[in-house]
Motif scaffolding. Sequence first.
Motif: not given
Length: 125
Positions: A62-68, A123
């Motif tokens: 999980e990469n929250q920055e990439r997803s956001a 994911q």
Amino acid sequence: RSLELDKTYVKAWAKKGDIEFFMKEYHKSMDSYKAGLQLEPDNSLCKQGLQKTMMKINEGGENQERSAHAMADPEIQSILQDPTIRQVLNDFQDNPKFAQAAMMNDKDIRAKIEKLIAAGVLQVK
């Protein structure tokens, strides 16, 4: 700017992909490398770029920055608002076989789902 002048300049597609990769916009870098490979299928820069992008996407995690970042992209927002895609995403939870069949039979659905995965919005386990 080079692509504005000449859409067939393969090296510019590779550089565009490199920049998008650096910005963690893997869904865009994948498209840029593929555009370069359509023009020149044996281009090593585009092949290597696409390979490293696919490896990064498949790394998962999980990469929250990439997803956001992806969620702010109008193209990703448009895909997520598509009623057909929303139904397929629901089917992945409720009826996985139906969702798999939809992806196998419809190239457009498959491309959009792959773009969501590449963007980090979905994911895959």
